[in-house]
Design an enzyme around this catalytic site. Structure first.
Site, PDB file in Angstrom:
ATOM      1  N   ASP A   1     -16.353 -19.289  87.176  1.00 25.97           N
ATOM      2  CA  ASP A   1     -17.125 -18.210  86.543  1.00 25.97           C
ATOM      3  C   ASP A   1     -16.252 -17.319  85.659  1.00 25.97           C
ATOM      4  OD1 ASP A   1     -19.148 -19.291  87.987  1.00 25.97           O
ATOM      5  OD2 ASP A   1     -19.595 -17.521  89.175  1.00 25.97           O
TER       6      ASP A   1
ATOM      7  N   ASP B   1     -18.575 -23.898  86.540  1.00 28.18           N
ATOM      8  CA  ASP B   1     -19.508 -23.008  85.829  1.00 28.18           C
ATOM      9  C   ASP B   1     -18.754 -21.943  85.038  1.00 28.18           C
ATOM     10  OD1 ASP B   1     -21.404 -24.454  87.272  1.00 28.18           O
ATOM     11  OD2 ASP B   1     -21.635 -22.907  88.800  1.00 28.18           O
TER      12      ASP B   1
ATOM     13  N   TRP C   1     -28.536 -23.521  85.598  1.00 33.27           N
ATOM     14  CA  TRP C   1     -28.625 -22.429  86.555  1.00 33.27           C
ATOM     15  C   TRP C   1     -30.088 -22.000  86.724  1.00 33.27           C
ATOM     16  CZ3 TRP C   1     -26.049 -16.967  85.597  1.00 33.27           C
ATOM     17  CH2 TRP C   1     -26.195 -16.188  86.752  1.00 33.27           C
TER      18      TRP C   1
END
Length: 319
Positions: free
Chosen positions: A158, A181, A239
């Site tokens: 992230d 991600d 997502w």
């Protein structure tokens, strides 16, 4: 008497010019600038700012949790050297903050941008919480009309959070690395000639594009690489149900798995996700084994992916 009037008029004109002149600050850890921390320089920007402010940051590693307030628009940060001007912090999920609260993904940022018309050049943005720390955001960019040029985004999970669906963001000649991600969120973002590097067999993007937004993430003329041991990285996983991601004219390294894309935890998101590719090349650029729910664009379909169509009335500087 006439001379006094001329002097008075000249003074007024000079004051007017200075009033509209761009403000410039220098940040230097050794005290040779206006401020020794980036946050102090941002604090000096007037609230409800409408005039360009440039902040030059001299080389150094600035370990700060930095916030650009939502009213401080038109700020440009310029680093002296993208490898030597480093803004970093190490918050991550599960860590306890000084106030006693448990940090989560949305509070783990090292640098958070809430204002519009923000620009960054020649800077490394980093979260150095570590490979096993979990979610640890380096940059959360929420404002509209954000531009990042020749910047580096360093971290693991992230890393780059484009967090607002009304936000438009443009990345050019940037380097972005991470594990899982590491480019995620709901904004519309164009990545032009960027280098995207994976450090784990996981997922590059986790888009949460809203249904009503036509464009999410567009990667154009980018290079995708990975650590040499990797062979099972996906281009992205949705997502949210209507995630939109496109890779065009990109070099796809051997770390990307043949099927290209992944679903989100075996949900039905793949049924509505909008994943596409066009004219990619490289060891894993072939579309032959891609998942059936991802699309290969025709030349005509690819034409709609222009900066004008994607960003509307806003065109990034110099483009």
């Amino acid at each position: 008497m006439k001379m006094k009037k001329l002097i008075s008029l000249f003074s007024f004109c000079l004051l007017a010019v200075n009033g509209f002149a761009q403000k410039k600050y220098v940040v230097a850890q050794d005290g040779t600038g206006n401020f020794t921390t980036v946050q102090a320089a941002l604090n000096a920007v007037p609230a409800k700012n409408k005039k360009p402010v440039t902040i030059f940051i001299k080389n150094g590693t600035y370990k700060e949790k930095v916030l650009l307030d939502s009213t401080k628009h038109f700020v440009t940060l310029v680093g002296e050297d993208k490898f030597k001007t480093v803004l970093t912090y190490n918050d991550h999920t599960g860590k306890i903050s000084p106030s006693g609260e448990t940090i989560n993904t949305r509070t783990s940022w090292s640098f958070k941008i809430l204002a519009d018309n923000f620009t960054a050049k020649n800077i490394t943005f980093q979260n150095d919480a570590g490979f096993t720390a979990g979610q640890a955001v380096a940059v959360e960019s929420d404002g509209d009309k954000a531009i990042f040029q020749n910047c580096r985004f360093i971290g693991n999970q992230d890393v780059l959070f484009t967090n607002k669906d009304k936000s438009r963001q443009y990345f050019e000649h940037c380097y972005i690395e991470g594990t899982t991600d590491f480019i995620f969120g709901s904004s519309t973002a164009w990545f032009q000639q960027c280098h995207i590097h994976s450090k784990k067999n996981s997922h590059i993007t986790a888009a949460s594009t809203p249904k009503e937004k036509e464009f999410g993430y567009i990667f154009n003329d980018c290079i995708l690489t990975g650590d040499t041991s990797l062979r099972n990285v996906s281009l992205g996983r949705p997502w949210q149900k209507y995630a939109h991601v496109v890779y065009m004219n990109c070099f796809i390294g051997q770390h990307i798995k043949p099927e290209g894309w992944s679903n989100w935890n075996n949900t039905d998101n793949y049924l509505t996700a909008r994943y596409s590719e066009y004219n990619n090349f490289g060891p894993s650029g072939s579309p032959s084994a891609r998942v059936q729910w991802a699309k290969q664009l025709t030349e005509e379909e690819a034409r709609k992916y222009s900066l004008k169509n994607v960003f509307g009335d806003w065109q990034p500087q110099g483009r």
